[in-house]
Design an enzyme around this catalytic site. Structure first.
Site, PDB file in Angstrom:
ATOM      1  NE  ARG A 183       1.810   9.029  -5.893  1.00 50.86           N
ATOM      2  CZ  ARG A 183       1.536   9.707  -7.017  1.00 50.86           C
ATOM      3  NH1 ARG A 183       1.311  11.013  -6.988  1.00 50.86           N
ATOM      4  NH2 ARG A 183       1.454   9.083  -8.166  1.00 50.86           N
ATOM      5  CB  SER A 233       3.437   2.383  -6.350  1.00 49.90           C
ATOM      6  OG  SER A 233       2.940   2.306  -7.652  1.00 49.90           O
ATOM      7  CD  GLU A 303       3.082   6.095  -3.682  1.00 51.58           C
ATOM      8  OE1 GLU A 303       3.965   6.020  -4.553  1.00 51.58           O
ATOM      9  OE2 GLU A 303       1.869   6.134  -3.950  1.00 51.58           O
TER      10      GLU A 303
HETATM   11  C1  LIG Z   1      -4.612  -1.210  -6.273  1.00 56.25           C
HETATM   12  C2  LIG Z   1      -4.132   0.161  -5.880  1.00 56.25           C
HETATM   13  C3  LIG Z   1      -3.796   1.070  -6.854  1.00 56.25           C
HETATM   14  C4  LIG Z   1      -3.343   2.363  -6.510  1.00 56.25           C
HETATM   15  N1  LIG Z   1      -3.031   3.237  -7.485  1.00 56.25           N
HETATM   16  C5  LIG Z   1      -2.620   4.488  -7.170  1.00 56.25           C
HETATM   17  C6  LIG Z   1      -2.319   5.427  -8.193  1.00 56.25           C
HETATM   18  O1  LIG Z   1      -2.434   5.174  -9.378  1.00 56.25           O
HETATM   19  N2  LIG Z   1      -1.904   6.660  -7.802  1.00 56.25           N
HETATM   20  C7  LIG Z   1      -1.782   7.005  -6.487  1.00 56.25           C
HETATM   21  O2  LIG Z   1      -1.406   8.154  -6.204  1.00 56.25           O
HETATM   22  N3  LIG Z   1      -2.067   6.119  -5.508  1.00 56.25           N
HETATM   23  C8  LIG Z   1      -2.483   4.882  -5.809  1.00 56.25           C
HETATM   24  N4  LIG Z   1      -2.770   3.985  -4.820  1.00 56.25           N
HETATM   25  C9  LIG Z   1      -2.549   4.362  -3.399  1.00 56.25           C
HETATM   26  C10 LIG Z   1      -3.752   5.011  -2.691  1.00 56.25           C
HETATM   27  O3  LIG Z   1      -4.969   4.633  -3.298  1.00 56.25           O
HETATM   28  C11 LIG Z   1      -3.620   6.541  -2.679  1.00 56.25           C
HETATM   29  O4  LIG Z   1      -2.432   6.942  -2.021  1.00 56.25           O
HETATM   30  C12 LIG Z   1      -4.815   7.210  -1.990  1.00 56.25           C
HETATM   31  O5  LIG Z   1      -4.720   8.598  -2.171  1.00 56.25           O
HETATM   32  C13 LIG Z   1      -4.893   6.918  -0.479  1.00 56.25           C
HETATM   33  O6  LIG Z   1      -6.173   7.339  -0.037  1.00 56.25           O
HETATM   34  P1  LIG Z   1      -6.901   6.631   1.197  1.00 56.25           P
HETATM   35  O7  LIG Z   1      -8.197   7.320   1.395  1.00 56.25           O
HETATM   36  O8  LIG Z   1      -6.948   5.179   1.026  1.00 56.25           O
HETATM   37  O9  LIG Z   1      -5.918   7.044   2.370  1.00 56.25           O
HETATM   38  P2  LIG Z   1      -5.365   6.135   3.559  1.00 56.25           P
HETATM   39  O10 LIG Z   1      -4.500   5.057   3.002  1.00 56.25           O
HETATM   40  O11 LIG Z   1      -6.473   5.730   4.451  1.00 56.25           O
HETATM   41  O12 LIG Z   1      -4.460   7.212   4.320  1.00 56.25           O
HETATM   42  C14 LIG Z   1      -3.327   7.762   3.680  1.00 56.25           C
HETATM   43  C15 LIG Z   1      -2.884   8.985   4.506  1.00 56.25           C
HETATM   44  O13 LIG Z   1      -3.854  10.012   4.378  1.00 56.25           O
HETATM   45  C16 LIG Z   1      -4.313  10.419   5.669  1.00 56.25           C
HETATM   46  N5  LIG Z   1      -5.715  10.812   5.532  1.00 56.25           N
HETATM   47  C17 LIG Z   1      -6.728  10.118   4.968  1.00 56.25           C
HETATM   48  N6  LIG Z   1      -7.861  10.844   4.975  1.00 56.25           N
HETATM   49  C18 LIG Z   1      -7.549  12.037   5.563  1.00 56.25           C
HETATM   50  C19 LIG Z   1      -8.278  13.220   5.866  1.00 56.25           C
HETATM   51  N7  LIG Z   1      -9.575  13.340   5.587  1.00 56.25           N
HETATM   52  N8  LIG Z   1      -7.622  14.237   6.468  1.00 56.25           N
HETATM   53  C20 LIG Z   1      -6.310  14.134   6.786  1.00 56.25           C
HETATM   54  N9  LIG Z   1      -5.578  13.040   6.533  1.00 56.25           N
HETATM   55  C21 LIG Z   1      -6.191  12.009   5.931  1.00 56.25           C
HETATM   56  C22 LIG Z   1      -4.091   9.228   6.568  1.00 56.25           C
HETATM   57  O14 LIG Z   1      -3.978   9.647   7.915  1.00 56.25           O
HETATM   58  C23 LIG Z   1      -2.780   8.694   6.010  1.00 56.25           C
HETATM   59  O15 LIG Z   1      -1.707   9.439   6.527  1.00 56.25           O
HETATM   60  C24 LIG Z   1      -3.232   2.710  -5.135  1.00 56.25           C
HETATM   61  C25 LIG Z   1      -3.591   1.793  -4.154  1.00 56.25           C
HETATM   62  C26 LIG Z   1      -4.033   0.520  -4.515  1.00 56.25           C
HETATM   63  C27 LIG Z   1      -4.425  -0.450  -3.430  1.00 56.25           C
END
Ligand SMILES: Cc1cc2nc3c(=O)[nH]c(=O)nc-3n(C[C@H](O)[C@H](O)[C@H](O)COP(=O)(O)OP(=O)(O)OC[C@H]3O[C@@H](n4cnc5c(N)ncnc54)[C@H](O)[C@@H]3O)c2cc1C
Length: 307
Positions: A183, A233, A303
């Protein structure tokens, strides 16, 4: 945020894509979070560079938002600018790679990881099946080195195109140069914005790829509380343990604070059972950390990113 900042941003960004006092609850999968001073949908790289320049010159804070699926925003909101990539940042293209039998799937930072997985599967490209249920954007997935069921971004990423926030330089980094860890990636420790990622995927058998996707979907649906808002998580997996098991063994299954609750289906998930505030979730996270530390001797690390 200063009036002058709004004025300057409005010179180049269509008014319909700049909002003030936008509630972040509508932009996070936890469905909580207060108002932000300024929320902008940014459609392409020139617009992004312009916004960054104006924000820097006016000494304004900003935050890059993906799909808000790993994010907890305070009830008080955020005094600054939220930049959400959209438009051309959602493009996905597929081209043959140099190596026969391999293809490059190129996806903008705002593309949904689920869409990238599905598009690849439909083209019979294997490698991204593990990501078909991760509800983030490509940008967020690079930041977090998102992973599931034994796969992670590090295994399938060829290159990532990054923008240096301080210099405005755009560069391409290989997967090795991305510092992908659990992560984690270099993006979390540097002022970088993901613009695009190229995945290297192999031609496979379309039916087997879809079978795998269906199998993983069933696993998720049966084990995870997908019927409630959450950020997946809540805690990182401590080395040698599983966060969910530590929480369950500490007697915290179903433990709640206001509308926030430790899921009974999967103790590793904190869920919004209805009407939770960010304060409820933050208090619950702190309680879980304290009680697990007392009872199991392990300090859980969130996380979820708290803004
Ligand atoms: C139901 C559910 C299941 C999930 N299952 C998993 C799983 O199996 N595995 C897993 O790893 N995660 C999982 N997640 C967590 C999440 O989906 C991941 O961590 C995902 O990668 C976050 O992406 P996001 O676009 O939503 O980022 P955000 O939550 O919007 O942002 C996360 C971070 O990334 C940064 N960020 C976003 N876009 C950019 C960009 N373009 N440039 C620079 N920084 C950026 C943000 O500033 C922030 O610091 C789950 C979440 C949910 C709700």
């Amino acid at each position: 945020m200063k009036e002058d900042t709004f004025f300057k941003l409005g010179k180049k960004i269509d008014g319909s894509r700049i909002k003030s006092d936008e509630m972040m609850a509508g932009h996070t999968t936890f469905r909580v979070g207060g108002p932000v001073s300024c929320f902008i949908e940014v459609c392409d790289t020139p617009e992004l560079l312009y916004c960054l320049k104006v924000l820097r010159e006016n000494d304004e804070r900003f935050f890059l938002l993906g799909n808000g699926s790993n994010l907890l925003v305070h009830d008080e909101g955020y005094e600054g600018c939220i930049l959400k990539l959209s438009g051309s940042f959602s493009d996905i293209t597929i081209k043959p790679a140099e190596d026969p039998g391999y293809y490059v799937v190129s996806a903008g930072a705002a593309a949904s990881l689920i869409n990238v997985s599905i598009k690849s599967a439909n083209e019979a490209l294997t490698g991204l099946e593990f990501a078909s249920g991760i509800p983030g954007t490509v940008g967020g997935a690079m930041v977090m080195n998102a992973g599931a069921y034994g796969g992670e971004m590090k295994d399938v990423v060829k290159t990532v195109t990054l923008l240096d926030i301080n210099t405005g330089d755009i560069c391409t980094r290989t997967a090795e140069e991305m510092g992908f860890g659990y992560r984690d990636s270099i993006i979390r420790h540097n002022d970088l914005i993901v613009l695009r990622a190229d995945f290297l995927l192999k031609k496979g058998d379309r039916d087997s790829i879809w079978e795998k996707i269906e199998e993983l979907k069933e696993k998720r649906v049966s084990k995870q509380p997908l019927e409630y808002p959450s950020a997946g998580s809540t805690f990182k997996r401590p080395e040698g343990y599983f966060a969910g098991k530590l929480i369950e063994d500490s007697g915290l299954k179903g433990y709640s604070v206001g509308g926030a609750c430790v899921s009974e289906k999967h103790c590793g998930f904190v869920i919004n059972k209805g009407g939770a505030t960010a304060a409820d979730i933050i208090t619950l996270i702190g309680d879980v950390q304290r009680i697990v530390k007392e009872k199991q001797g392990v300090m859980l690390e969130p996380e979820v990113i708290i803004l």
